[in-house]
Write an enzyme that holds these catalytic residues in place. Structure first.
Site, PDB file in Angstrom:
ATOM      1  CB  CYS A  35      43.343  38.819  36.857  1.00  0.00           C
ATOM      2  SG  CYS A  35      43.687  39.664  38.230  1.00  0.00           S
TER       3      CYS A  35
ATOM      4  CB  CYS B  94      41.336  38.072  39.814  1.00  0.00           C
ATOM      5  SG  CYS B  94      41.753  39.959  39.258  1.00  0.00           S
ATOM      6  CG  ASP B  95      40.303  34.477  37.971  1.00  0.00           C
ATOM      7  OD1 ASP B  95      39.536  35.056  38.757  1.00  0.00           O
ATOM      8  OD2 ASP B  95      40.179  35.156  36.654  1.00  0.00           O
TER       9      ASP B  95
END
Length: 319
Positions: free
Chosen positions: A136, A139-140
């Site tokens: 992701c 997300c990251d």
């Protein structure tokens, strides 16, 4: 087989399931939650969550799910650790079998079974998961600002992840297994027009390289020439798709070709009356904790309204 009744059965946990449980329990619906095989969902495998509102310093993913669970339990949610192994939506009320041991007869069901990211299946990929390997970018990606990264995949998801990362990273390698991308034309054009994205065609990943603590590179091979190359990257993003955990519903619920559950626009309602789909099981686009929580709220409110329309007072529904 032993049977019990429930006004609301929540299948699955994670942000969607726990949020549904918080709303349903506060509404006096006495929900039963069956957590599934990975209580807390994908976030239990995520180290740092920095994009969920209310945690200004970020939070560890598993701890976040513990917080969600405690809040659901505070209002009386009956949380069961187990798996719903089969369902029967052919009549009403609905039926669900837990661990092949007992059956819950539910007036309404909220599905929060989530989706699982697909991975390449490399031992080194597993070894460096959350140490540079991610599924992701949204997300990251922030953790790799100013660093070089690689994205594997050839579809729209891979193209989106690569262009997203290109805004943060000086160099993004996009590893495409074939000599063409499956992504839509507009996404392909966007990738090819982004100067710091380098597309490596006919390229497969042989191994994720690291120092034991973090990813330091990726060894790739050209499947036409067999030439191997070591790429120096700090992040390796796998974008080859997700599989919704919806197989047990396929005989009853409408879903797309990948298995994502279809809901009526602006709601969590499925094609079966009294069955509601939330979170990543019904979301192939966003797949974020905050959007999952939002649809969990929708599922609980939709279930509450459904039960009211059925003229089921809480006391009557439990008889």
């Amino acid at each position: 087989m032993e049977q019990e009744k429930a006004k609301v059965l929540i299948i699955g946990s994670g942000p969607a399931g726990y949020t549904a449980a918080i709303y349903a329990s506060r509404a006096g619906l006495d929900p039963i939650m069956v957590t599934g095989g990975e209580p807390g969902g994908q976030l239990t495998t995520t180290n740092d969550v920095e994009n969920y509102p209310g945690y200004p310093d970020g939070i560890n993913g598993p701890q976040m799910m513990v917080d969600f669970q405690k809040q659901a339990e505070r209002f009386g949610t009956d949380i069961r650790y187990g798996m719903v192994t089969s369902v029967d939506f052919s009549g009403y009320p609905h039926k669900a079998v837990v661990d092949d041991k007992y059956e819950i007869i539910a007036d309404s069901i909220i599905i929060a079974t989530g989706a699982s990211a697909k991975y390449l299946g490399l031992p080194s990929e597993e070894a460096y998961y959350n140490k540079g390997v991610s599924a992701c970018a949204v997300c990251d990606g922030f953790f790799y600002k100013g660093k070089n990264v690689a994205v594997v995949g050839g579809g729209d998801t891979a193209a989106e992840e690569a262009t997203y990362l290109a805004n943060l990273c000086p160099k993004v390698y996009l590893l495409v297994r074939r000599d063409e991308m499956r992504a839509s034309q507009i996404m392909q054009k966007r990738v090819l027009n982004t100067p710091n994205i380098e597309v490596l065609w006919n390229t497969e990943t042989e191994e994720i390289l690291g120092d034991g603590d973090n990813v330091t590179g990726a060894r790739v091979v050209n499947n036409q020439t067999n030439e191997k190359t070591d790429l120096e990257v700090d992040g390796f993003f796998v974008a080859i798709g997700h599989k919704p955990n919806t197989d047990i519903f396929k005989d009853y619920l409408d879903m797309d070709e990948t298995g994502y559950l279809k809901v009526k626009p602006g709601s969590s309602k499925t094609n079966v009356e009294g069955v509601f789909a939330t979170g990543d099981a019904a979301d192939r686009v966003y797949r974020q904790a905050v959007t999952a929580a939002g649809t969990g709220c929708m599922g609980a409110l939709d279930a509450e309204r459904f039960l009211q329309e059925k003229e089921m007072e809480p006391a009557e529904a439990s008889n």
